[in-house]
Design a protein around this motif. Structure first.
Motif, PDB file in Angstrom:
ATOM      1  N   VAL A 113      -0.869  -2.482   4.064  1.00  0.00           N
ATOM      2  CA  VAL A 113       0.436  -2.254   4.679  1.00  0.00           C
ATOM      3  C   VAL A 113       0.292  -2.441   6.187  1.00  0.00           C
ATOM      4  O   VAL A 113      -0.829  -2.399   6.721  1.00  0.00           O
ATOM      5  CB  VAL A 113       0.956  -0.837   4.371  1.00  0.00           C
ATOM      6  N   GLY A 146       3.981  -7.576  10.197  1.00  0.00           N
ATOM      7  CA  GLY A 146       4.886  -6.464   9.943  1.00  0.00           C
ATOM      8  C   GLY A 146       4.962  -5.428  11.035  1.00  0.00           C
ATOM      9  O   GLY A 146       5.802  -4.527  10.982  1.00  0.00           O
ATOM     10  N   TYR A 180       8.915  -0.168  -1.223  1.00  0.00           N
ATOM     11  CA  TYR A 180       8.745  -1.304  -0.325  1.00  0.00           C
ATOM     12  C   TYR A 180       7.278  -1.719  -0.233  1.00  0.00           C
ATOM     13  O   TYR A 180       6.965  -2.911  -0.217  1.00  0.00           O
ATOM     14  CB  TYR A 180       9.263  -0.971   1.072  1.00  0.00           C
ATOM     15  N   SER A 181       6.369  -0.745  -0.184  1.00  0.00           N
ATOM     16  CA  SER A 181       4.955  -1.053   0.062  1.00  0.00           C
ATOM     17  C   SER A 181       4.383  -2.011  -0.966  1.00  0.00           C
ATOM     18  O   SER A 181       3.709  -2.986  -0.623  1.00  0.00           O
ATOM     19  CB  SER A 181       4.130   0.236   0.066  1.00  0.00           C
ATOM     20  N   ARG A 206       7.086 -10.399   3.602  1.00  0.00           N
ATOM     21  CA  ARG A 206       5.787 -10.769   4.143  1.00  0.00           C
ATOM     22  C   ARG A 206       5.259 -12.083   3.580  1.00  0.00           C
ATOM     23  O   ARG A 206       4.420 -12.736   4.210  1.00  0.00           O
ATOM     24  CB  ARG A 206       4.799  -9.629   3.935  1.00  0.00           C
ATOM     25  N   ILE A 245       9.884  -7.317  11.495  1.00  0.00           N
ATOM     26  CA  ILE A 245      10.587  -7.193  10.215  1.00  0.00           C
ATOM     27  C   ILE A 245      11.993  -7.767  10.270  1.00  0.00           C
ATOM     28  O   ILE A 245      12.698  -7.772   9.258  1.00  0.00           O
ATOM     29  CB  ILE A 245      10.669  -5.727   9.738  1.00  0.00           C
ATOM     30  N   SER A 258       8.202  -5.606  -0.257  1.00  0.00           N
ATOM     31  CA  SER A 258       7.630  -6.261   0.927  1.00  0.00           C
ATOM     32  C   SER A 258       7.214  -7.691   0.623  1.00  0.00           C
ATOM     33  O   SER A 258       7.080  -8.510   1.540  1.00  0.00           O
ATOM     34  CB  SER A 258       6.431  -5.476   1.446  1.00  0.00           C
TER      35      SER A 258
END
Length: 475
Positions: A430, A272, A244-245, A253, A284, A249
């Motif tokens: 993040v 986030g 996800y990071s 995002r 989220i 994402s």
């Protein structure tokens, strides 16, 4: 840090909570010029890069360094560097522990809990807040020159910092580019993705998915049943929900906007997490986030990309597009390693913004190291210009310092590198919380469920509530 330590950090976050978070994630000041001069004089001809700490001891020292196992050529570069360091400091012996990349955080947890950790450990900028809150790492600005620290781009330096201190030194920087197989697009009779070198001019989410659908249909109509419009994700363990990071994402995002009012769902989608790092409900699971994950889900529901990991799908010529780092560009340019097709690079698809994360592997010096100055000096030596340029040439990743990019002419002259630099300059860390271990450990399976058909409007609120519960222990 010596003697008995407090279980609670200055930020009020429990050290035990931080270590507990790492366990769950395992499943995946400047010194005076005179001091600087004496440290460098002791080093003889060796270049300690940005080291600005005290003179190193002449007593026998053994430094332990835990890192991932690289390819043989990169491992050889590091071993050569240790030999050079040893030649200038014969009293210092470096002992390495190479572990699989996915085991680094697990090993770090075990070592820190045992109170016998390596002096240097490979971490990630993603977890800088955890390193700070858990009192796991030394503030590196106490051992590095101001010029060296400020050479790290501001957004990446911020990602590696917490509470005003630099807790890990970015080893490289991450960008996610959209690679494409030029031959496959020509076979379908379609224009390739835009080859721009700025954040402007790339495809939107809608355009990206529509183009992949068109290409997929034309390939199938021509009898090509083996090729895919988008290669399976290769990050982490591969497939949906593996990282996800750095990758998934993007779909959430990018729907946010840093210029929107802070109270708006658009701003919160990009952030986030709440400012105090303790709540993700309303961040989220916003309408924008749900919209972004519906785009992501359509890649699977429309049969544009596989539902599981498929190794080497893009380099093998079986996919028209792929999300990958700059290392692919460097790899494809090496004689004998070129892919069996012509290729190009475009920005990732745009939501409200073109989003990229800047998570980076980043070594730290253990807070309880018995030899902090020597460990910091070794780390600074490994990060000097010569060693870093050799590393990036061999490994293919993007430098984490501005001066190194300027020293590599391709960042000023070649489209993939210019685009990578633009993406890096506009990238984001993040979501900031000492509980990011728990955050991404909850998001990865949620993303996978969505890829497999679960409703984002149900999964994201449920996941937000779960993460909120997990973050309670960091209060």
């Amino acid at each position: 840090m010596t003697g008995k330590t407090s279980e609670r950090s200055e930020s009020g976050v429990s050290r035990r909570a931080v270590l507990s978070g790492i366990a769950k994630a395992a499943a995946l000041g400047v010194f005076a010029p005179a001091v600087i001069d004496s440290a460098r004089a002791a080093a003889g001809k060796i270049d300690l890069g940005g080291y600005a700490g005290p003179t190193l001891t002449s007593e026998p020292v053994t430094l332990r360094f835990m890192r991932q196992d690289f390819t043989p050529d990169v491992n050889a570069l590091l071993e050569k560097a240790y030999a050079e360091f040893k030649a200038s400091f014969p009293n210092i012996t470096v002992v390495e522990e190479k572990v699989p990349y996915g085991d680094l955080q697990k090993k770090m947890l075990v070592y820190v809990a045992s109170n016998d950790a390596p002096d240097i450990m490979m971490g990630r900028t993603d977890f800088a807040d955890a390193y700070h809150a858990g009192k796991m790492a030394l503030p590196l600005q106490d051992y590095l020159s101001k010029a060296f620290v400020e050479d790290i781009p501001a957004n990446l330096r911020s990602a590696a910092s917490s509470g005003g201190s630099l807790y890990c030194s970015p080893w490289e920087t991450s960008v996610m580019l959209l690679y494409f197989n030029r031959d496959m697009w020509a076979k379908a009779g379609l224009k390739t993705p835009p080859e721009v070198d700025t954040l402007e001019g790339g495809w939107t989410d809608e355009e990206f998915i529509a183009q992949l659908e068109d290409l997929n249909g034309k390939l199938k109509a021509a009898g090509d049943t083996k090729s895919w419009a988008l290669a399976a994700a290769g990050q982490g363990n591969g497939g949906p929900g593996a990282n996800y990071s750095q990758l998934e994402s993007i779909w959430i995002r990018s729907q946010g906007d840093p210029t929107a009012p802070k109270s708006s769902s658009t701003y919160k989608t990009l952030a986030g997490i709440s400012d105090d790092g303790r709540s993700v409900t309303g961040y989220i699971d916003t309408p924008e986030a749900i919209k972004g994950m519906r785009y992501y889900q359509s890649l699977f529901s429309k049969g544009l990309t596989p539902l599981g990991p498929v190794p080497n799908q893009f380099p093998g010529g079986l996919a028209a597009t792929y999300f990958g780092g700059l290392n692919f560009t460097n790899r494809f340019r090496v004689p004998g390693m070129e892919p069996p097709f012509k290729w190009g690079v475009s920005p990732p698809p745009k939501g409200k913004i073109v989003f990229n994360g800047n998570g980076s592997d980043a070594p730290l010096v253990w807070a309880k190291s018995k030899h902090p100055a020597e460990a910091a000096a070794l780390l600074a030596f490994l990060c000097n210009d010569t060693n870093r340029l050799a590393f990036h040439k061999a490994w293919g990743s993007m430098p984490s310092r501005t001066s190194l990019r300027k020293a590599m002419s391709e960042f000023a002259t070649e489209q993939p590198f210019k685009l990578a630099s633009a993406l890096s300059d506009a990238s984001y860390s993040v979501p900031r919380t000492p509980g990011y271990f728990d955050y991404f450990n909850a998001m990865n399976p949620a993303v996978k469920d969505i890829a497999l058909g679960a409703d984002p409007a149900k999964v994201l609120p449920d996941t937000a509530a779960k993460i909120d519960r997990l973050l309670v222990k960091y209060k």
